[in-house]
Design a protein around this motif. Structure first.
Motif, PDB file in Angstrom:
ATOM      1  N   PRO A   5       7.654 -10.319  -1.621  1.00  0.00           N
ATOM      2  CA  PRO A   5       7.386 -10.190  -3.062  1.00  0.00           C
ATOM      3  C   PRO A   5       5.924  -9.828  -3.327  1.00  0.00           C
ATOM      4  CG  PRO A   5       7.536 -12.499  -2.468  1.00  0.00           C
ATOM      5  CD  PRO A   5       7.893 -11.728  -1.232  1.00  0.00           C
ATOM      6  N   PHE A   6       5.620  -8.545  -3.206  1.00  0.00           N
ATOM      7  CA  PHE A   6       4.235  -8.078  -3.291  1.00  0.00           C
ATOM      8  C   PHE A   6       3.627  -8.413  -4.646  1.00  0.00           C
ATOM      9  CE2 PHE A   6       7.323  -4.607  -3.640  1.00  0.00           C
ATOM     10  CZ  PHE A   6       7.078  -4.099  -4.912  1.00  0.00           C
ATOM     11  N   ASP A   7       2.328  -8.708  -4.602  1.00  0.00           N
ATOM     12  CA  ASP A   7       1.572  -9.082  -5.801  1.00  0.00           C
ATOM     13  C   ASP A   7       0.968  -7.879  -6.511  1.00  0.00           C
ATOM     14  OD1 ASP A   7       1.710 -11.999  -5.436  1.00  0.00           O
ATOM     15  OD2 ASP A   7       0.442 -11.633  -3.685  1.00  0.00           O
ATOM     16  N   VAL A   8       0.754  -6.789  -5.763  1.00  0.00           N
ATOM     17  CA  VAL A   8       0.027  -5.648  -6.315  1.00  0.00           C
ATOM     18  C   VAL A   8       0.416  -4.397  -5.531  1.00  0.00           C
ATOM     19  CG1 VAL A   8      -1.973  -6.096  -4.812  1.00  0.00           C
ATOM     20  CG2 VAL A   8      -2.291  -4.777  -6.926  1.00  0.00           C
ATOM     21  N   ILE A   9       0.428  -3.264  -6.224  1.00  0.00           N
ATOM     22  CA  ILE A   9       0.634  -1.969  -5.566  1.00  0.00           C
ATOM     23  C   ILE A   9      -0.713  -1.268  -5.479  1.00  0.00           C
ATOM     24  CG2 ILE A   9       1.770   0.280  -5.652  1.00  0.00           C
ATOM     25  CD1 ILE A   9       4.055  -1.015  -7.185  1.00  0.00           C
ATOM     26  N   ASP A  10      -1.073  -0.910  -4.275  1.00  0.00           N
ATOM     27  CA  ASP A  10      -2.354  -0.275  -3.973  1.00  0.00           C
ATOM     28  C   ASP A  10      -2.081   1.193  -3.655  1.00  0.00           C
ATOM     29  OD1 ASP A  10      -4.881   0.408  -2.869  1.00  0.00           O
ATOM     30  OD2 ASP A  10      -4.251  -0.305  -0.881  1.00  0.00           O
ATOM     31  N   ALA A  11      -2.242   2.086  -4.654  1.00  0.00           N
ATOM     32  CA  ALA A  11      -2.001   3.518  -4.466  1.00  0.00           C
ATOM     33  C   ALA A  11      -3.274   4.174  -3.957  1.00  0.00           C
ATOM     34  CB  ALA A  11      -1.544   4.157  -5.768  1.00  0.00           C
ATOM     35  N   GLU A  12      -3.197   4.822  -2.813  1.00  0.00           N
ATOM     36  CA  GLU A  12      -4.391   5.298  -2.130  1.00  0.00           C
ATOM     37  C   GLU A  12      -4.729   6.761  -2.368  1.00  0.00           C
ATOM     38  OE1 GLU A  12      -6.864   3.967  -0.367  1.00  0.00           O
ATOM     39  OE2 GLU A  12      -6.094   2.082  -1.148  1.00  0.00           O
ATOM     40  N   TYR A  65     -10.457  -6.152  -1.114  1.00  0.00           N
ATOM     41  CA  TYR A  65      -9.773  -7.440  -1.297  1.00  0.00           C
ATOM     42  C   TYR A  65     -10.149  -8.062  -2.646  1.00  0.00           C
ATOM     43  CZ  TYR A  65      -8.599 -12.350  -0.957  1.00  0.00           C
ATOM     44  OH  TYR A  65      -8.108 -13.604  -1.227  1.00  0.00           O
ATOM     45  N   ASP A  66     -11.438  -8.064  -2.963  1.00  0.00           N
ATOM     46  CA  ASP A  66     -11.877  -8.634  -4.244  1.00  0.00           C
ATOM     47  C   ASP A  66     -11.210  -7.914  -5.419  1.00  0.00           C
ATOM     48  OD1 ASP A  66     -13.475 -10.419  -2.922  1.00  0.00           O
ATOM     49  OD2 ASP A  66     -15.349  -9.329  -3.283  1.00  0.00           O
ATOM     50  N   HIS A  67     -11.179  -6.602  -5.358  1.00  0.00           N
ATOM     51  CA  HIS A  67     -10.607  -5.792  -6.431  1.00  0.00           C
ATOM     52  C   HIS A  67      -9.120  -6.088  -6.625  1.00  0.00           C
ATOM     53  CE1 HIS A  67      -9.640  -2.222  -8.820  1.00  0.00           C
ATOM     54  NE2 HIS A  67      -8.750  -1.870  -7.914  1.00  0.00           N
ATOM     55  N   LEU A  68      -8.355  -6.058  -5.540  1.00  0.00           N
ATOM     56  CA  LEU A  68      -6.911  -6.248  -5.645  1.00  0.00           C
ATOM     57  C   LEU A  68      -6.551  -7.686  -6.013  1.00  0.00           C
ATOM     58  CD1 LEU A  68      -5.691  -4.141  -2.570  1.00  0.00           C
ATOM     59  CD2 LEU A  68      -5.709  -3.462  -4.995  1.00  0.00           C
ATOM     60  N   SER A  69      -7.275  -8.655  -5.472  1.00  0.00           N
ATOM     61  CA  SER A  69      -6.970 -10.050  -5.788  1.00  0.00           C
ATOM     62  C   SER A  69      -7.293 -10.364  -7.245  1.00  0.00           C
ATOM     63  CB  SER A  69      -7.724 -11.002  -4.849  1.00  0.00           C
ATOM     64  OG  SER A  69      -9.123 -10.841  -4.966  1.00  0.00           O
ATOM     65  N   VAL A  71      -1.145  -2.456 -10.751  1.00  0.00           N
ATOM     66  CA  VAL A  71      -1.333  -1.264  -9.927  1.00  0.00           C
ATOM     67  C   VAL A  71      -2.805  -0.889  -9.888  1.00  0.00           C
ATOM     68  CG1 VAL A  71      -0.890   1.228  -9.810  1.00  0.00           C
ATOM     69  CG2 VAL A  71       0.984  -0.357 -10.325  1.00  0.00           C
ATOM     70  N   SER A  72      -3.257  -0.546  -8.692  1.00  0.00           N
ATOM     71  CA  SER A  72      -4.587   0.041  -8.512  1.00  0.00           C
ATOM     72  C   SER A  72      -4.397   1.451  -7.943  1.00  0.00           C
ATOM     73  CB  SER A  72      -5.421  -0.790  -7.533  1.00  0.00           C
ATOM     74  OG  SER A  72      -6.614  -0.099  -7.183  1.00  0.00           O
ATOM     75  N   THR A 115       0.839  -1.190   0.000  1.00  0.00           N
ATOM     76  CA  THR A 115       0.000   0.000   0.000  1.00  0.00           C
ATOM     77  C   THR A 115       0.876   1.242   0.000  1.00  0.00           C
ATOM     78  OG1 THR A 115      -1.888  -1.058   1.084  1.00  0.00           O
ATOM     79  CG2 THR A 115      -1.699   1.329   1.314  1.00  0.00           C
ATOM     80  N   LEU A 116       0.624   2.128  -0.951  1.00  0.00           N
ATOM     81  CA  LEU A 116       1.392   3.363  -1.113  1.00  0.00           C
ATOM     82  C   LEU A 116       0.459   4.545  -0.906  1.00  0.00           C
ATOM     83  CD1 LEU A 116       3.904   4.988  -2.086  1.00  0.00           C
ATOM     84  CD2 LEU A 116       3.066   4.633  -4.428  1.00  0.00           C
ATOM     85  N   SER A 117       0.787   5.412   0.058  1.00  0.00           N
ATOM     86  CA  SER A 117      -0.086   6.553   0.311  1.00  0.00           C
ATOM     87  C   SER A 117       0.681   7.718   0.914  1.00  0.00           C
ATOM     88  CB  SER A 117      -1.235   6.157   1.255  1.00  0.00           C
ATOM     89  OG  SER A 117      -2.121   7.246   1.417  1.00  0.00           O
ATOM     90  N   THR A 118       0.705   8.836   0.194  1.00  0.00           N
ATOM     91  CA  THR A 118       1.267  10.067   0.758  1.00  0.00           C
ATOM     92  C   THR A 118       0.276  10.721   1.711  1.00  0.00           C
ATOM     93  OG1 THR A 118       0.460  11.299  -1.170  1.00  0.00           O
ATOM     94  CG2 THR A 118       2.751  10.539  -1.230  1.00  0.00           C
ATOM     95  N   LEU A 119      -0.938  10.220   1.730  1.00  0.00           N
ATOM     96  CA  LEU A 119      -1.989  10.717   2.624  1.00  0.00           C
ATOM     97  C   LEU A 119      -2.197   9.684   3.723  1.00  0.00           C
ATOM     98  CD1 LEU A 119      -4.172  12.999   2.922  1.00  0.00           C
ATOM     99  CD2 LEU A 119      -5.734  11.467   1.722  1.00  0.00           C
TER     100      LEU A 119
END
Length: 401
Positions: A110-117, A379-383, A137-138, A6-10
């Motif tokens: 080894p992350f599967d997805v980057i979740d930008a918030e 969870y559904d979206h990222l998976s 990436v989401s 999870t990536l978030s500057t906020l």
């Protein structure tokens, strides 16, 4: 297990406990999912030396580079924000700072997805990093990240390009999704992802006792939000000025504080209008439950958490037709949507005071906004993104890039 970066500057920190508290709550919910492992990267933007040594920036500069934050393994890398450039170079600076950090994290995780918030600068940076590490990436759109950065000349191109290249996007409301599509982003990759509210904490309480604790007698209006022009606190102040006997408490901090204080003084309503400053999120349930209504004259929003939190307390809202307002105020018991004018706010406030709605009916308007539903949908979206990406690219699960 789905491994999420999870990536978030906020995101909150010890110096800014209310900064992006809704992102924090969403992240905590996802991290608690039994099928998820999560690492948090919450970058901190600072100007170059010697500006970073100024008193305003010292609390941020002093933050730890890595810490356990409410059970989350959190990194807080720095990236340069150059004054006067209007964000033009934020993304490049963020990518430079994050590439070596994510390389280090990826050795053990080894992350599967980057979740930008947040859409900017997180979104474009996440797309570049996703390409580098060969993961999907989401990007989530929340409001100002699209309404401001997505339309500002220096950054709009970066926002639109990131949305077109991301494997998936989230929008806090249907209205937010429509705004994204209007920018040219592909509708078929945007999923509406509603916020949540803790219905246990945000709940009706003894209103009279709440008012007494706040030193208020008679009708009470509360307004929540940063003290910036976009939130329209001056409009709500003018509305309350025209309603004798009605008190107004404004919770928030920001650059408009002096102007609002001067407005209160000019109007001679200091006995019934007060600025509370920044109120800890833990104290908001008591404040909202004490109010007869919550009023916010925003010029733009995604879907304000304050709207939903007020409704959960049984407190109707008077708001503008901004963002997802019509997705929240769906019945008269939820409140009123009015033009962004003081007279319209005054009339709606007076109407709700004259004919109060049963608090349980108001609370019902918030019943569908749960953190459990928020977590399940995320969870559904990222998976799905991770699965489709691996299948399409023929990548074995958890292979490090």
């Amino acid at each position: 297990m789905l491994r999420v970066l999870t990536l978030s500057t906020l995101f909150p920190d010890v110096s800014r406990p209310n900064f992006g508290v809704f992102v924090e709550r969403q992240t905590l919910g996802l991290a608690a999912h039994p099928e998820v492992e999560l690492r948090l990267v919450a970058p901190v933007g600072l100007p170059p030396w010697p500006l970073a040594t100024l008193a305003h920036y010292r609390p941020l500069a002093a933050l730890p580079r890595r810490e356990m934050w409410k059970g989350l393994d959190a990194w807080r890398p720095r990236f340069a924000t150059i004054p006067g450039t209007r964000g033009r170079f934020h993304v490049a600076a963020l990518v430079r700072g994050l590439t070596p950090l994510l390389t280090e994290i990826r050795r053990d995780f080894p992350f599967d997805v980057i979740d930008a918030e947040f859409f900017f600068p997180d979104g474009p940076a996440a797309v570049a990093l996703g390409r580098h590490f060969d993961v999907p990436v989401s990007i989530k759109a929340r409001g100002a990240d699209v309404h401001h950065w997505g339309m500002a000349p220096a950054t709009s191109g970066q926002v639109v390009a990131a949305g077109k290249q991301a494997q998936g996007m989230l929008a806090v409301s249907q209205a937010m999704k429509a705004d994204m599509v209007a920018l040219g982003l592909p509708a078929d990759r945007i999923r509406v992802h509603s916020t949540g509210v803790d219905l246990g904490r945000f709940a009706p309480r003894d209103r009279a006792a709440g008012k007494a604790a706040l030193g208020v007698a008679g009708p009470l209006v509360v307004s929540l939000g940063a003290l910036i022009p976009r939130k329209g606190h001056d409009i709500v102040l003018r509305a309350v000025e025209s309603l004798p006997g009605v008190s107004l408490l404004i919770a928030g901090e920001g650059p408009e504080r002096a102007a609002l204080e001067a407005q209160i003084a000019r109007a001679g309503i200091g006995d019934r209008a007060r600025l509370l400053g920044g109120v800890p999120h833990a104290d908001l349930p008591a404040l909202l439950a004490a109010a007869d209504m919550m009023a916010l004259a925003s010029s733009s929003e995604g879907l304000a958490n304050a709207w939903v939190e007020a409704l959960a307390c049984g407190t109707p809202v008077v708001i503008t037709d901004a963002g997802g307002a019509r997705e929240v105020v769906t019945t008269p018991a939820a409140g009123r949507i009015v033009p962004r004018e003081a007279a319209a706010f005054a009339a709606a406030i007076a109407d709700l005071l004259a004919a109060p709605v049963p608090r349980d009916e108001t609370r019902n308007a918030a019943a569908r906004f749960t953190w459990e539903a928020n977590t399940a949908a995320l969870y559904d979206h990222l998976s799905e993104l991770a699965t489709h990406f691996r299948v399409f690219h023929g990548i074995p699960r958890h292979s490090a890039a």
